[in-house]
Design an enzyme around this catalytic site. Structure first.
Site, PDB file in Angstrom:
ATOM      1  CD  GLU A 109       4.884 -13.349 -15.470  1.00  0.00           C
ATOM      2  OE1 GLU A 109       4.893 -14.532 -15.842  1.00  0.00           O
ATOM      3  OE2 GLU A 109       3.828 -12.718 -15.236  1.00  0.00           O
ATOM      4  N   GLY A 132      -7.893  -8.604 -30.305  1.00  0.00           N
ATOM      5  CA  GLY A 132      -8.409  -7.302 -30.685  1.00  0.00           C
ATOM      6  C   GLY A 132      -8.849  -6.544 -29.450  1.00  0.00           C
ATOM      7  NE  ARG A 136      -4.481 -13.607 -26.709  1.00  0.00           N
ATOM      8  CZ  ARG A 136      -5.315 -13.257 -25.746  1.00  0.00           C
ATOM      9  NH1 ARG A 136      -4.849 -12.672 -24.658  1.00  0.00           N
ATOM     10  NH2 ARG A 136      -6.605 -13.488 -25.854  1.00  0.00           N
ATOM     11  NE  ARG A 157      -7.012 -18.620 -28.853  1.00  0.00           N
ATOM     12  CZ  ARG A 157      -6.792 -18.347 -27.580  1.00  0.00           C
ATOM     13  NH1 ARG A 157      -5.606 -18.570 -27.034  1.00  0.00           N
ATOM     14  NH2 ARG A 157      -7.748 -17.823 -26.836  1.00  0.00           N
ATOM     15  CG  ASP A 159      -8.683 -13.617 -18.285  1.00  0.00           C
ATOM     16  OD1 ASP A 159      -9.727 -12.978 -18.535  1.00  0.00           O
ATOM     17  OD2 ASP A 159      -7.954 -14.091 -19.165  1.00  0.00           O
ATOM     18  CB  ALA A 199      -7.542  -8.278 -23.305  1.00  0.00           C
TER      19      ALA A 199
END
Length: 447
Positions: A38, A51, A111, A192, A315, A328
């Site tokens: 990462e 969701g 998230r 958002r 993605d 997702a």
């Protein structure tokens, strides 16, 4: 390295977002060795609320039941039937269409909360932070060498890029000059916000706000060239609000990012002629906002999701907008298929040559591609269609909700009704067929 270690597949996962973490946990559950690399210093997820559609929830249970239990620790539980409810946000503020989701389904949350809960399940020795991928090279023995910006070099048998919409792995795989290496602007952007529930209730009214042990029904407001979505997250503590606005202009930022500074006045102008209830929702937003450009892979899709011993997922392979709430979830499906196939490959290594090992690994990636490509490519186009339906841009539907409901229902049901077990069985059957062709039937899948 011992001969046993050499005989086992080692997978390098690039990217520790939702797809990368789910893939890691799927491999871990199935005894396949991996390292998750990462770029950031810790697990992070960009964005606010999210969701997970019913197909994704079923896939989580198959990846590992413990992942699903962790998911349910984050979400609210409801015994009520859940619906998507579409409202004429421009004129009447009345519910004009409803679509049944089910009971205790399509749950949402922040998230970061999901990622934090899932990352607790990962073996800490399998994660390396601060790893920004620079290059991937195939070695003469079939293994893959990965070089990172900090100068370190790692080796693996397979590389899976789960590094998001601006995937470095996709660029390495397809080439920097290939248009399919880069996403395109959809001419829509969004704002958002997570709003405290008491403030949301005051602005939206009791009938539109529910949380905790009450119904979690989701409301969507359709109108000309824009739409809005809101639903409760964090067990009813916050209302997640998403405003999506059509933008005729090209997207440009000096740093190339998909975000730019914005403010509430931008949103107020976009919804100035809408119903007062929608304008009250817009007024809940903070003064300073991030404008999120919506990019996807529609205009220049990746021709495939693998090359040799490299593949992309989530993605990184098939980025979509948020309009169907399934990006997702499709990444979770990808992770399940990959973990299943790599387990099958790992089970056939004993006594095989290095050359056969390479073929086993690469055949698994081909089977993954063949299983996932059509469904995931369909989603990209379907998501664009949904955005047009919400914003009254579909010439055959416009603002007619009687025409709208069958069209949007068909899209959602195609997503939700995916038979997860059948998908897994199909991927293994595809793998067996490929092995028979590539290896002359010398290696078969275990019963």
């Amino acid at each position: 390295m011992s001969s046993i270690e050499k005989s086992c597949i080692h997978v390098a996962i690039i990217g520790g977002g939702i797809t990368g973490v789910i893939l890691a946990l799927g491999l871990q559950k199935r005894g396949v060795d991996y390292t998750l690399h990462e770029r950031a210093s810790a697990f992070t997820e960009i964005g606010a609320g999210i969701g997970f559609s019913p197909n994704a929830e079923r896939a989580l249970q198959v990846v590992d039941p413990e992942i699903y239990r962790a998911y349910k620790r984050v979400t609210s539980t409801s015994d009520a039937e859940e619906y998507f409810q579409w409202i004429d946000g421009y004129k009447t503020n009345e519910v004009a269409a409803r679509l049944l989701i089910g009971v205790d389904a399509f749950q949402g949350g922040r998230r970061y909360d999901f990622l934090e809960e899932w990352s607790k399940l990962i073996d800490g020795d399998k994660v390396k932070f601060g790893k920004d991928l620079v290059s991937v090279d195939h070695k003469s023995d079939g293994r893959v060498s990965l070089q990172f910006k900090d100068g370190s070099i790692e080796e693996s048998d397979i590389v899976i890029g789960c590094d998001g919409i601006n995937s470095r792995v996709r660029r390495i795989m397809l080439g920097d000059d290939n248009p399919a290496s880069y996403p395109s602007y959809t001419n829509k952007y969004c704002f958002r916000a997570l709003v405290p529930m008491d403030k949301a209730k005051a602005a939206l009214g009791e009938e539109r706000v529910a949380g905790g042990d009450k119904s979690l029904n989701r409301f969507m407001y359709n109108g000309p060239n824009a739409h809005c979505v809101h639903y409760p997250v964090a067990k009813g503590q916050f209302m997640n609000i998403l405003l999506v606005i059509t933008d005729p202009n090209p997207w440009h930022t000096e740093d190339g990012k998909h975000t730019a500074p914005g403010n509430k006045s931008n949103a107020i102008r976009a919804y100035a002629d809408w119903h007062p209830r929608v304008r009250a929702m817009v007024d809940l937003l903070p003064e300073e906002l991030q404008k999120w450009a919506i990019f996807d892979m529609f205009e220049n899709p990746a021709p495939c999701y693998y090359r040799d011993s490299i593949a992309v997922a989530g993605d990184a392979a098939h980025a979509v907008g948020p309009h169907l709430g399934s990006g997702a979830g499709f990444g979770i499906e990808d992770g399940l298929v990959l973990a299943t196939l790599l387990q099958a490959a790992n089970a056939k290594l004993e006594g095989e040559s290095q050359g056969t090992k390479i073929d086993l690994c690469r055949s698994a990636l081909v089977a993954y591609n063949n299983t996932r490509y059509d469904r995931t490519q369909w989603l990209i186009g379907a998501t664009r269609k949904a955005g047009a339906l919400f914003q009254w841009q579909d010439k055959n539907v416009g603002s007619d909700f009687e025409k709208f409901l069958p069209e949007i229902s068909k899209l959602f049901h195609t997503i939700w009704n995916n038979d997860i077990d059948k998908m897994v069985r199909g991927s293994l059957a595809e793998y067996e067929k490929l092995l028979t062709t590539r290896l002359g039937g010398n290696v078969s899948l275990p019963n």
